[in-house]
Structures are given as structure tokens and as C-alpha cells.
Enzyme design. Structure first.
Site, PDB file in Angstrom:
ATOM      1  CD  GLU A 433      -1.066   1.047  -2.116  1.00  0.00           C
ATOM      2  OE1 GLU A 433      -0.139   0.405  -1.632  1.00  0.00           O
ATOM      3  OE2 GLU A 433      -1.386   1.683  -0.589  1.00  0.00           O
ATOM      4  CD  GLU A 503      -5.018   7.312  -0.650  1.00  0.00           C
ATOM      5  OE1 GLU A 503      -5.798   6.370  -0.544  1.00  0.00           O
ATOM      6  OE2 GLU A 503      -3.443   7.388  -0.686  1.00  0.00           O
TER       7      GLU A 503
HETATM    8  C1  IPT Z   1      -5.346   4.009  -1.859  1.00  0.00           C
HETATM    9  C2  IPT Z   1      -5.089   4.192  -2.728  1.00  0.00           C
HETATM   10  O1  IPT Z   1      -3.660   5.200  -2.786  1.00  0.00           O
HETATM   11  C3  IPT Z   1      -5.461   5.852  -3.759  1.00  0.00           C
HETATM   12  O2  IPT Z   1      -5.010   6.329  -4.882  1.00  0.00           O
HETATM   13  C4  IPT Z   1      -7.168   4.597  -3.518  1.00  0.00           C
HETATM   14  O3  IPT Z   1      -6.843   3.724  -4.748  1.00  0.00           O
HETATM   15  C5  IPT Z   1      -7.492   4.052  -2.732  1.00  0.00           C
HETATM   16  O4  IPT Z   1      -6.455   4.059  -1.684  1.00  0.00           O
HETATM   17  C6  IPT Z   1      -8.832   3.441  -2.865  1.00  0.00           C
HETATM   18  O5  IPT Z   1      -9.752   4.786  -3.830  1.00  0.00           O
HETATM   19  S1  IPT Z   1      -4.088   2.018  -1.796  1.00  0.00           S
HETATM   20  C7  IPT Z   1      -5.516   1.257  -1.226  1.00  0.00           C
HETATM   21  C8  IPT Z   1      -5.258  -0.196  -2.608  1.00  0.00           C
HETATM   22  C9  IPT Z   1      -6.051   0.850   0.335  1.00  0.00           C
END
Ligand code: IPT
Length: 974
Positions: A433, A503
Site C-alpha cells: 500500500e 489479500e
Molecule cells: C489492506 C491492507 O493491506 C491491510 O494492511 C489491511 O489494512 C487490510 O486492507 C484490511 O484489514 S488495505 C485496504 C484499505 C484495502
């Protein structure tokens, strides 16, 4: 003005300064030869780095976060937002700064040796002083910093070490990960000595062919290398040979200077046992550095694995085989000690993940503790190793800011230098990010040149084009991409890179709906290879409710099974008085803060099952080996036949001898008894012997097949006794304290809240519907009741027909949901029972919680559980405890009195001590007061869970449509 040169440099506001006096990162592991400086240090917390150090010292634990050790600087949770407004590279003037001090004895026998201090991790700027003299500076909060103290300490004499840790800095802007903010020295502090002539680094390349190459970097603290030194090496007894060709080549290369402390050794290990996550075969590699007289000046020992990783076409291959990445994102986390995690705890994390079918970890979003990688090598995990770069809040500004260029390359290169010899690390990640800019390309350039043996990935680059060859990502690694987009890409003919989501399936609260749908697509679509669930932990911090402070120290019995003991609770964002915070978004893991698995873990375990069952015509079964590298010989099985009449037959199963990917037909292990109704066959698979992560007999999966479907449940009306209703048409029953009424609402899950559904439901008034009976009609012993509920989007009509049947009452219900109510939480009945009915027995899916879009891991069978155990204690109370596919259930008291319910067909049922309102009103579990009776929901339909708190909602097939819903059930006293 300060006269301390380290402070005068103001390194907390100089992104160009990444270190001073710090040694280059090395893969030579010195932990075994080191003296530990861990323990209680003198400590004081200053309001700013330039504040004067006073005389007021208190003890602080190293390693550990001061935010968890009784200071007034408490943990603080923000996700994307920085906790303060300053623009990069600035940091706030109020800047907690921890000063740690202790004496240490330098052993007299270290005279003449090179003496090195290693600080495992410090957040976020570390200044080192020895006896008041400056010794070094480091940033990069999740990697060790080493300093050569040979010239500042004297063997046989004790010295005073001061480590000053500045919490906020320019570096904080690139450490803006979604986690608690802490301050402190969070990994061990060590001191070790080497001969001046030493192994500065060792780089291992061990291929699946058995070819081994070991590149050494030999240095002497005095500068020039002494005459006649040489290296030797052995791998499990086999000697390595020096690569003469490499030496000749270097000697002939006029770009190489005379100073050639970089020998290469080689070996070929015949019949090598290759490393994979399924078969984590390790070999011991010893490298010795000798003086001219043959004596050993330095030794490096490490365990290595022989394996290849490559991308061929759009497939990621390990040892030539296409693998599936069944991954999870993992932070270094502990509910008492923050980011300080013991070896035992890390091992427990990995053992648990293995037992639940995971084979991969992304070290979100920084290099994890070095021990984690040793354990990943040993237990078998594929690791995406991620650099400590997340500039989320100011991503765009920083990605191209030349002042941060050095920091990007520094962080990526130091990670690679530390972890390059781990077979578990199969992919490097440039961070998380942080947009995409020239700083990333610079780091990628260093990485590709230094380690051409592994792919690299970076989501911020990949999102510019999943197939774009020009961006710094060899993997298409989106986050939270809709499944249909992934499938469409794989089918488009345009795909050039493996698609592995970095993710997906956000595990916040009661979540992870559609995980099985994802895997059905992944396993049937070439080009899709898996992903990393977000995330492993719920980062709840154990907090004393009265004082509002973290508990902080490890002690036994403080928490258990996801629920904190009385007086304690799991804190999330805002609980420490943070002014800006992101609430329960920090509680989004597949395990509770004490590592108790959430129900999704069982879902995952089944989705990842190494053995699968399929029906084969009518007379047999197909057993399939779904692994990539192993046979089935490490597994044992038991057949179980669950019959609707309550009988369960078992028989030992002989698992066929199958290589990876093979299938075999096997005969049905049981003859189906006639007239027994619905019949389910389960193969209970356990470990046949001891695995390093699972003792003999550990359950691995429970694949299940329906052998015979249920006949429809029919009830014959009987005459009398008459059904009793009150003037409002509400059922009067001695076992019920609240009559069955319509329920269209659930206590919003985190997904419901953050996805906007809950707001819609409240707008429609579904959380507070008022019932009005409009017609109550008697028909013999039965009653028909028509009621209306005035929602804000139109009147909802609900009919209940109560009919006396043998031993009880049949309830037939229907509801007409006007079109305006598209997508409600549930359609069903809710009633409450008298107290004392403490045991639930059911025939349906279980034993753990399951929902329509998260029901692949809960086999159909005869289950029972105390009512008090049925709610799943998600950190923020919400809808939970549901059981999917329930055919019938009994609620009973210890004296066997109670009630039974038979459903017309498999339905979503929940039995808890809480009304939806109770759950919705509470922010933490300590606020919930169990009701004496049971709150029972029988749902004609229940909305899927989805993952809308971050990512896609559930699929349309799991949404509730307007129109007429009908359901029926029979209530009997036991
Ligand atoms: C994404 C992040 O990479 C992770 O650290 C965590 O925040 C997750 O989402 C949500 O829990 S960023 C999100 C704004 C898409």
C-alpha cells in the site's frame, strides 16, 4: 542545541539518513554464539528526543514495547490514517522517546576479537551510545541493526550501553501499517564476538537437482585479508569443493581487485530429498573459515533446503510442479507483549496453521521475527517475504520522493540479505500500500540483480496492469479483487503472470463468506493459484477494564477460548483513549487474540483437504489425492455413516496408494440400512503417525458425501388439544417465555456495518419492527394468525398457522416481503424459552458455527453443545453462533425435560442467550449479560456473510430476495 552528535543530526526528520555506523546486513546467524542482553533495563520515557535525560529510572523489559509496560504512552490503533497530521518527512514535536540503559561485561577472553552489538528491532529510530560515546544510528523497525563496538569497549571491563528509541520519525511515514502503534525495543539485544578474520556473509543456492553453490564473503576487521586463509564446507557429512573455475574467472577479470575475499564452494548432493512445504526436507550446511595454519577463525551453520522456484507461462512452480498457495497474512503479534513474540508462540502459530490446511504466509507488512523463517523452513511453509515499507497515508507523495529513495532500497536489500538462504522464502515483496513510484523500481532493480532465483511481487505495481510486463511485479497479486474479475482475467487469453491474491477474504468478525466458492474457482481455473487470507490474528490487546491499561506481562490463565476473564477484555481501537482510531478493524483475523481458531479455520481446513471424496455412479466412491508432492501414506482414515435416525456406523478405511493428483475408485464401505432416511458418509482423516506439527491421530479433514437424500417431513394433524394463543394471536406455550414472532434482522456483523447493509436495515426499521395482529382465526384445534409489521419501506405481512399434531404443534409460516426490502438479513421466526434448557442437540451441520456462504467445513451429523458455548465471541459482539442446515434439534434441561423442533427442511438455526438487540448494543463481551432462557432463531433464509468490511460482499445467490418465503416446523415438549 545539543552536543551529542547523534541528536544534533536530528535523524528522526532526515529520511536520507537510514543509518550511521551500522554494519551491512548478513545472513550469517550469530544467535547461537551470542550473549543475551535481554532482561530488565533502566528506562525513562522523555517527551521528545531532545529533552534532557533525568535521574528518574524505572525498569523496562527488553525485548518489549513500553506502550504495554505501564507508561502513560499507550497503544494506539490507526489503519491508513497517520496518528498525527505532520506531512512527510516531519514528525510531531511531542515525540515519546525511550531511553534504555544497562551495564554489560565484556568478557576478558574477547581481547583481540571483533565485538558486535545486535539490536533485534527498535521502533522507529535507534541511537546507540556506549559509555556516553556515539556508536550508531539505525532505522527500519523490523530488522536487526548491528554495530561494531570493538573500538569502544574494553574486554574484561564493563561498559554502559544506552539505546535511545525515538517513536515518531520520517520513517514512521513508511511504517504506516494497519496495526497498533507501539514504541520500544521489540526483539532481542545480543552481543557477540568473532575473530577479526570472519565470514561477513554466506549466500546459498541449493537447487532441486542437488546442485549446491555457497558464496562466501570473507572480511578482516583490520582491512586487508591475511595471507593463506581458506574456506571449507560440508553438507550432512559431504565435503564441498572450492569452485576453481569461479576463482579463475575472477582472477582473469580485471574489474575484480586483488582483494578477493569472495570464494565459492560447490557440491552435488546425489539423490537429494527436495524441500517443499509438504516435504520440508532440510540439510545442515557448515561453512568454516580457516587461517593459513588450518585453525578455524569462523564458522557458519545453517539448515538449508534444495528447491527450485520459477514462473513458467502463468504458473508459479516449485520443483517443476504447479502449487496452490493456501496463504494467510501474518503480523508479529501477541495480546500481552505486542510485537514481541517468543519462539514457542511462533511455533504455535505455524503448527495451528498447518493443522488447518495453510501452506503459505505473507509476512504482512514487514520482515517478521527471524525465528519465524527457521520455523517455516522446518515445518513447511511458502513465504512471501515483505519489506517494511507502507506509506499508506502519504503513498503518492513518497513513492517518487528522492529523499526516501535510500530508505526503500535499504529496506528491501536488508530483508533480502537477511533471508535469502531460507528455502521457505519463495517470493520477495517490495512492501504494501505505498502507491508505485521510482523508489520501488530502484529497490526492484537491486533485488533482481542480487537474487535472480526468486520472483518478486508488489501489489501497488501489479494493479497498474495484471499482465503488464513493465511493472515491478512478477505475480498478479491484487487485494480483495472480485472473484469474477480473477476468473475473467484467467479466461481472457491475456494473462501472463500467476494470479495469487496478496489479500482476500477479510476475516473481520463473523466473516469469510464465499471462501469455498473462491477455491472452487481457483482449483478449476488454470491461471488462478490461490491467495492470502487477511489475516491470521485478531490484534486484541488484553486490557484491565477498570484501569483501562494493558495487562502487558505474560501470566497464566488470564484468557481462554477467545473470552477474556472477568475484569479483563480484548481491547481494540479506541479503547486506550485514542483520539483518532479505526475501532474494531484491528480485529480481523482467523484466530482470536489467544489463538483460539474461529469457525472459518474449520472451513479452510476442509477446503484445503488433502483427500477428497466424490460420488462414483451409484455403487462406489472416488478418493482423490489433492496434494502436490505427497502420497496418502501419512494419513489414516475412518468411515462414518450418519443416519437420520440417530445411528452412526463406523469402519476403518484403507486409503488407496495414490500419488499427487491421482484418484481411485473404492467400493462403498457400508450397505445402506433400509428405512433409515437421509444418510451421510464421512471420511475422517487423521495423521497416521507423528508429524512435526501434528501428533498421531490429529484430525486433518472430514470430506463428506450425501448417500441418500431425506424424504420430505410430513406431519399428520390430530384433533386436540387446542392450540392456545393470546388476544394478539401470540402462541401460549409452557416452555416459551416469548412467542414465535417474525425476525428480519440480525445484530449487524462487521461486514453488514462497513458494507452499508446495516444502515439500510435500520433505515427500513427492521431492527425495531412493531407487530400488530390483524386477524386471528380458529379452525378446530388450530389457529391462523395474520400479523402486520409496519417497516419504513412498506407493510410486511406475516402469517402463522398453528396446527395440533402428534405430541405437539405444527407451525407453518409465510411472509410477503415487498420489493422495497431487497436484501434483508434473515427471514424467520424467533422465540424465547424458559430457563434451565442448557443443552442443544441437533442433527445438521456442525459442530462449529456455519452460515449459508461458509458451510463447507461443517459436516452433517448428530451434534451437541452447551447453549452457553454456542455464541462465537467475536471481539465486537455481532450475529454469531448460527448453525446451517439444521434438520431438527432438542433443547433440554439436566432432568431431560425440554423441547424438540423438527424443521420442514434444513434451515439456519441459532440458539444463544442473547437477543439480536443485546448483541447489537454491546461493544465488548464484558457488557453482555446472558439471559436465563434461550433465544432461538429458525430462519427460512439467512443472508450470506460475505467480506464487505474490506472487499466484495457475498454472491447474489446468498442474498435474500423479496417475495414470499415459507417455512414450517413442529414444536414438541420432551
Ligand atoms: C489492506 C491492507 O493491506 C491491510 O494492511 C489491511 O489494512 C487490510 O486492507 C484490511 O484489514 S488495505 C485496504 C484499505 C484495502
Amino acid at each position: 542545541m545539543t552536543d551529542d552528535p547523534l541528536l544534533a543530526l536530528r535523524p528522526w526528520e532526515s529520511p536520507e539518513v537510514t543509518s550511521w555506523g551500522r554494519l551491512p546486513m548478513s545472513a550469517v546467524d550469530r544467535r547461537a554464539q551470542a550473549l543475551s542482553l535481554d532482561g530488565d533495563w533502566r528506562f525513562q520515557l522523555l517527551p521528545a528526543p531532545t529533552a534532557a535525560v533525568g535521574d528518574d529510572w524505572t525498569p523496562a523489559r527488553v525485548p518489549g514495547a513500553w506502550t504495554l509496560q505501564g507508561t502513560d504512552d499507550l497503544p494506539w490503533y490507526t489503519n491508513v490514517r497517520m496518528p498525527w497530521p505532520d506531512f512527510p518527512p516531519a514528525s510531531p514535536a511531542a515525540n515519546p522517546t525511550g531511553v534504555y540503559e544497562r551495564e554489560f561485561d565484556v568478557p576478558a577472553e574477547w581481547a583481540g576479537r571483533r565485538i558486535v552489538l545486535q539490536v533485534g528491532a527498535a521502533e522507529s529510530v535507534l541511537l546507540v551510545h556506549v559509555d556516553g560515546r556515539p556508536a550508531g544510528i539505525s532505522k527500519d523497525s523490523h530488522l536487526a541493526a548491528e554495530f561494531d563496538l570493538s573500538d569502544v569497549v574494553r574486554p574484561g571491563v564493563s561498559a554502559t550501553l544506552r539505546l535511545t528509541v525515538v517513536k515518531w520519525s520520517d520513517a514512521t511515514h513508511i511504517e504506516d501499517q494497519d496495526q497498533w502503534w507501539h514504541g520500544g525495543i521489540t526483539r532481542s539485544v545480543l552481543l557477540y564476538a568473532t575473530d577479526p578474520l570472519h565470514l561477513a556473509d554466506v549466500t546459498v543456492r541449493a537447487a532441486a537437482s542437488g546442485e549446491l553453490r555457497v558464496d562466501c564473503r570473507v572480511r578482516d576487521a583490520g582491512g586487508a585479508l591475511p595471507e593463506g586463509w581458506y574456506v571449507s564446507g560440508e553438507i550432512d557429512g559431504q565435503l564441498l569443493v572450492q569452485d576453481a573455475e569461479f576463482d579463475r574467472f575472477n582472477a582473469a577479470d580485471d574489474r575484480v581487485s586483488d582483494f578477493l575475499g569472495e570464494p565459492r564452494m560447490c557440491a552435488r548432493v546425489p539423490g537429494v530429498r527436495t524441500w517443499t512445504a509438504e516435504t520440508p526436507e532440510l540439510y545442515g550446511l557448515t561453512v568454516r573459515l580457516h587461517r593459513a595454519d588450518g585453525t578455524v577463525a569462523d564458522t557458519s551453520y545453517r539448515r538449508i533446503g534444495f528447491r527450485d522456484v520459477e514462473i513458467v507461462g502463468r504458473d508459479l512452480l516449485v520443483n517443476g510442479e504447479r502449487i496452490y498457495v493456501r496463504g494467510v497474512n501474518r503480523h508479529d503479534f501477541h495480546p500481552l507483549t505486542g510485537r514481541t513474540v517468543s519462539r514457542n508462540d511462533m511455533r504455535a502459530d505455524l503448527v495451528l496453521l498447518k493443522r488447518f490446511g495453510f501452506n503459505a504466509i505473507r509476512t504482512a507488512h514487514y520482515p517478521n521475527d527471524p525465528t519465524l523463517y527457521d520455523l517455516a523452513d522446518e515445518l513447511g511453509f511458502y513465504v512471501v517475504d515483505e519489506a517494511d515499507i507502507e506509506s499508506h497515508d502519504h503513498a503518492h507523495e513518497i513513492a517518487d520522493d528522492p529523499r526516501y529513495l535510500n530508505a526503500f532500497v535499504d529496506r528491501v536489500s536488508r530483508m533480502v540479505l537477511r533471508d535469502k538462504n531460507h528455502p521457505s522464502v519463495i517470493i520477495w515483496s517490495l512492501g504494501n500500500e505505498s502507491d508505485y513510484g521510482a523508489n520501488h523500481d530502484a529497490a526492484a532493480g537491486w533485488l533482481r540483480r542480487h537474487d535472480p532465483t526468486r520472483p518478486l511481487q508488489y501489489e501497488g505495481a501489479a494493479k497498474l496492469g495484471w499482465a503488464d510486463p513493465a511493472v515491478a511485479s512478477d505475480i498478479a497479486c491484487p487485494m480483495y479483487a472480485p472473484l469474477e474479475d480473477c476468473v475473467a482475467h484467467a479466461l481472457s487469453g491475456e494473462q501472463t503472470k500467476p494470479l495469487i491474491q496478496c489479500e482476500y477474504s477479510h476475516a473481520m468478525g463473523n466473516s469469510n463468506g464465499t471462501l469455498a466458492d473462491h477455491w472452487a474457482a481457483i482449483e478449476s481455473t488454470p491461471g488462478l493459484q490461490g491467495g492470502f487470507i487477511w489475516e491470521f490474528w485478531d490484534h486484541g490487546i488484553l486490557q484491565c477494564v477498570n484501569s483501562g491499561r494493558p495487562v502487558g506481562r505474560v501470566g497464566a490463565g488470564l484468557y481462554d477460548n477467545g473470552v477474556a476473564a472477568p475484569g479483563l477484555r480484548w481491547a481494540y481501537g479506541g479503547d486506550f483513549g485514542e483520539t483518532i482510531h479505526d475501532g474494531a478493524f484491528i480485529a480481523d483475523g482467523v484466530v482470536f487474540p489467544d489463538r483460539t481458531p474461529k469457525p472459518v479455520m474449520y472451513e479452510h481446513r476442509e477446503i484445503a483437504a488433502p483427500v477428497r471424496l466424490e460420488a462414483f455412479r451409484h455403487e462406489g466412491l472416488v478418493v482423490a489425492n489433492h496434494q502436490c508432492f505427497r502420497g496418502l501414506d501419512w494419513l489414516a482414515g475412518t468411515w462414518e455413516l450418519a443416519l437420520a435416525d440417530g445411528r452412526v456406523l463406523t469402519a476403518p478405511a484403507e486409503l488407496p496408494d495414490l500419488r499427487p493428483g491421482e484418484t481411485a475408485a473404492v467400493p462403498l464401505p457400508f450397505e445402506l440400512p433400509a428405512d433409515s432416511g437421509e444418510a451421510w458418509l464421512t471420511l475422517r482423516v487423521t495423521t497416521a503417525g507423528d508429524e512435526p506439527w501434528a501428533p498421531h491421530g490429529t484430525e486433518i479433514c472430514t470430506p463428506q458425501l450425501l448417500l441418500r437424500a431425506a424424504p420430505e417431513v410430513r406431519e399428520t394433524p390430530v384433533s386436540g388439544p387446542r392450540v392456545q394463543v393470546d388476544g394478539d394471536g401470540l402462541l401460549i406455550h409452557p416452555l416459551l417465555t416469548s412467542a414465535p414472532a417474525l425476525s428480519l434482522w440480525r445484530a449487524p456483523t462487521d461486514n453488514d456495518e462497513l458494507g452499508g447493509m446495516a444502515a439500510r436495515w435500520r433505515e427500513w426499521g427492521l431492527d425495531s419492527l412493531v407487530r400488530k395482529a390483524v386477524d386471528v382465526r380458529r379452525d378446530g384445534g388450530g389457529v391462523t394468525v395474520l400479523a402486520e409489521y409496519a417497516g419504513n419501506a412498506g407493510v410486511i405481512r406475516h402469517e402463522q398457522v398453528f396446527t395440533p399434531v402428534q405430541g405437539g404443534i405444527r407451525v407453518e409460516e409465510s411472509v410477503d416481503l415487498p420489493d422495497a426490502y431487497a436484501d434483508v438479513a434473515r427471514v424467520g421466526s424467533v422465540f424465547e424459552t424458559v430457563s434451565g434448557l442448557d443443552l442443544l442437540e441437533w442433527y445438521g451441520q456442525g459442530p462449529w458455527e456455519s452460515y449459508p456462504d461458509r458451510a463447507a467445513g461443517a459436516p452433517v451429523g448428530h451434534h451437541s453443545a452447551p447453549v452457553d458455548s454456542l455464541l462465537t465471541p467475536y471481539l465486537r459482539p455481532q450475529e454469531s453462533g448460527g448453525r446451517h442446515g439444521v434438520r431438527r434439534f432438542r433443547l433440554s434441561a439436566p432432568d431431560a425435560s425440554g423441547l424438540s423442533v423438527v424443521l420442514d427442511r434444513p434451515r439456519q438455526v441459532s440458539v444463544t442467550r442473547f437477543r439480536a438487540d443485546d448483541l447489537a448494543a454491546a461493544t465488548h463481551h464484558d457488557q453482555l449479560k446472558p439471559r436465563p432462557g434461550c433465544v432461538v432463531h429458525i430462519d427460512a433464509a439467512h443472508r450470506g456473510l460475505g467480506t464487505a468490511s474490506c472487499g466484495p460482499d457475498t454472491f447474489p445467490s446468498y442474498l435474500l430476495q423479496p417475495g414470499t418465503h415459507r417455512w414450517a416446523w413442529t414444536l414438541r415438549a420432551l
